[in-house]
Motif scaffolding. Structure first.
Motif, short mmCIF file in Angstrom:
data_model
loop_
_atom_site.label_atom_id
_atom_site.label_comp_id
_atom_site.label_asym_id
_atom_site.label_seq_id
_atom_site.Cartn_x
_atom_site.Cartn_y
_atom_site.Cartn_z
N VAL A 1 -0.41 -7.39 10.73
CA VAL A 1 0.89 -6.82 11.04
C VAL A 1 1.25 -5.91 9.87
N ALA A 2 1.60 -4.67 10.16
CA ALA A 2 1.92 -3.70 9.11
C ALA A 2 3.25 -3.04 9.41
N ASP A 3 4.05 -2.85 8.36
CA ASP A 3 5.34 -2.19 8.50
C ASP A 3 5.67 -1.52 7.18
N GLY A 4 6.57 -0.57 7.20
CA GLY A 4 6.91 0.10 5.96
C GLY A 4 8.01 1.12 6.13
N PHE A 5 8.12 2.01 5.14
CA PHE A 5 9.17 3.01 5.15
C PHE A 5 8.73 4.20 4.30
N SER A 6 9.42 5.32 4.49
CA SER A 6 9.11 6.52 3.71
C SER A 6 9.43 6.27 2.25
N SER A 7 8.50 6.61 1.39
CA SER A 7 8.70 6.40 -0.04
C SER A 7 9.50 7.54 -0.64
N LEU B 1 0.83 -1.20 0.00
CA LEU B 1 0.00 0.00 0.00
C LEU B 1 0.87 1.25 0.00
N LEU B 2 0.40 2.28 -0.68
CA LEU B 2 1.11 3.56 -0.72
C LEU B 2 0.10 4.65 -0.39
N PHE B 3 0.35 5.41 0.68
CA PHE B 3 -0.59 6.46 1.04
C PHE B 3 0.14 7.62 1.71
N ASP B 4 -0.58 8.71 1.91
CA ASP B 4 0.02 9.92 2.48
C ASP B 4 0.55 9.66 3.89
N LYS B 5 1.71 10.18 4.16
CA LYS B 5 2.35 9.97 5.46
C LYS B 5 1.71 10.87 6.50
N PRO B 6 1.23 10.31 7.61
CA PRO B 6 0.59 11.14 8.65
C PRO B 6 1.62 11.88 9.49
N ASN C 1 7.12 12.15 -2.57
CA ASN C 1 7.08 13.14 -1.50
C ASN C 1 5.94 12.86 -0.54
N ASP C 2 6.27 12.80 0.75
CA ASP C 2 5.28 12.66 1.82
C ASP C 2 4.39 11.44 1.67
N ARG C 3 4.91 10.36 1.11
CA ARG C 3 4.14 9.13 0.99
C ARG C 3 4.80 8.04 1.83
N LEU C 4 4.01 7.06 2.18
CA LEU C 4 4.49 5.97 3.01
C LEU C 4 4.22 4.65 2.28
N GLN C 5 5.26 3.84 2.11
CA GLN C 5 5.13 2.51 1.50
C GLN C 5 4.95 1.51 2.63
N VAL C 6 3.81 0.82 2.63
CA VAL C 6 3.48 -0.08 3.73
C VAL C 6 3.16 -1.47 3.18
N PHE C 7 3.60 -2.50 3.92
CA PHE C 7 3.30 -3.88 3.58
C PHE C 7 2.49 -4.48 4.73
N VAL D 1 -4.42 1.52 7.98
CA VAL D 1 -4.69 0.74 6.77
C VAL D 1 -5.98 -0.10 6.89
N LYS D 2 -6.71 0.03 7.98
CA LYS D 2 -7.86 -0.86 8.23
C LYS D 2 -8.93 -0.77 7.16
N ASP D 3 -9.07 0.39 6.52
CA ASP D 3 -10.10 0.53 5.48
C ASP D 3 -9.63 0.00 4.13
N LEU D 4 -8.35 -0.40 4.05
CA LEU D 4 -7.79 -0.88 2.78
C LEU D 4 -7.55 -2.38 2.78
#
Length: 253
Positions: free
Chosen positions: A113-119, A81-86, A122-128, A101-104
């Motif tokens: 279990v969710a983890d990720g890193f800054s994409s 998942l890729l979404f705006d970083k809070p 700009n200002d996006r978060l890559q999450v698995f 990510v609960k709605d996705l």
């Protein structure tokens, strides 16, 4: 190609990690570092319910009791998942990810279990995201075999180990008879993912035909679309190399 990717993954990680187990829906693959080489062993399965017994068997076969393992989840066993970083601190973000990510996803926050890193976006978060039940089953099997899990990652990230740090590259890969995957990396960091459906296996066959020519033309068009998008996004470091690893295709053609 799988062996080369695993080799690079093991050699760049913590020296205490001397083996990696990769889980797929139809196979369990283990890669064991042996001096300067890596031995790869694969066991086909018909169901993920076979994971525990196969993991334990591979640990015993390669005499890995007491080792620290890396676990890699294959395609289809996690969501990307890729979404705006809070606006949250690191610790707050770690705790909040399952709820962000609960709605996705289809599972409740307490079941994932969710983890990720800054994409690099700009200002996006890559999450698995994966299910807690699935990961617990894997970790439990490793522990029953006498091993500990040193790190857990996903196939999309492991492919970065085959790229170089000072170059942006696009990897075209396919596991088994699945769909083609396009994954772009810049500075060894995942930047873009796309799945291409409807392409026959193998891409290149003998003898060649008009249908095959149309398929390759279609693939070339899809690659150009992705490259055009990436060129606009990576203005200072555009894609300069295409890497291909497709199971069941002839490397000589």
């Amino acid at each position: 190609m799988v062996q080369r990717v695993f080799s690079s993954f093991l050699l760049r990680k913590n020296p205490s990690l001397n083996a990696a187990i990769s889980l797929f829906s139809d196979a369990v693959v283990i890669a064991v570092e042996n001096e300067a080489d890596v031995i790869v062993d694969s066991v086909p399965i018909t169901s993920t319910s076979e994971w525990p017994s196969v993991i334990e068997r591979l640990i015993a076969k390669h005499q890995l009791t007491g080792s620290q393992l890396a676990v890699v989840l294959g395609q289809g066993l996690y969501q990307s998942l890729l979404f705006d970083k809070p606006e949250l601190s690191g610790d707050e973000l770690t705790l909040a990810l399952p709820y962000l990510v609960k709605d996705l996803v289809n599972e409740a926050p307490e079941d994932i279990v969710a983890d990720g890193f800054s994409s690099l976006h700009n200002d996006r978060l890559q999450v698995f995201v994966s299910t807690r039940q699935q990961l617990n089953k894997i970790v439990s099997a490793c522990q029953t075999g006498g091993c500990t899990v040193g790190c857990m990652t996903v196939e999309s990230v492991v492919w970065s180990e085959f790229t170089v740090e000072n170059r942006s590259q696009l990897v075209v890969h396919r596991y088994g008879n699945g769909n083609l995957q396009l994954t772009a990396f810049s500075q060894n960091k995942l930047f873009f993912q796309r799945q291409l459906r409807g392409f026959d296996v193998p891409l290149v066959s003998e003898p060649s035909s008009d249908i095959q020519a149309l398929q390759l033309d279609s693939l070339a068009l899809e690659l150009q679309r992705s490259l055009d998008f990436l060129s606009a996004q990576l203005r200072d470091d555009p894609i300069s190399q295409l890497l291909i690893s497709c199971d069941n295709d002839n490397n000589q053609r």
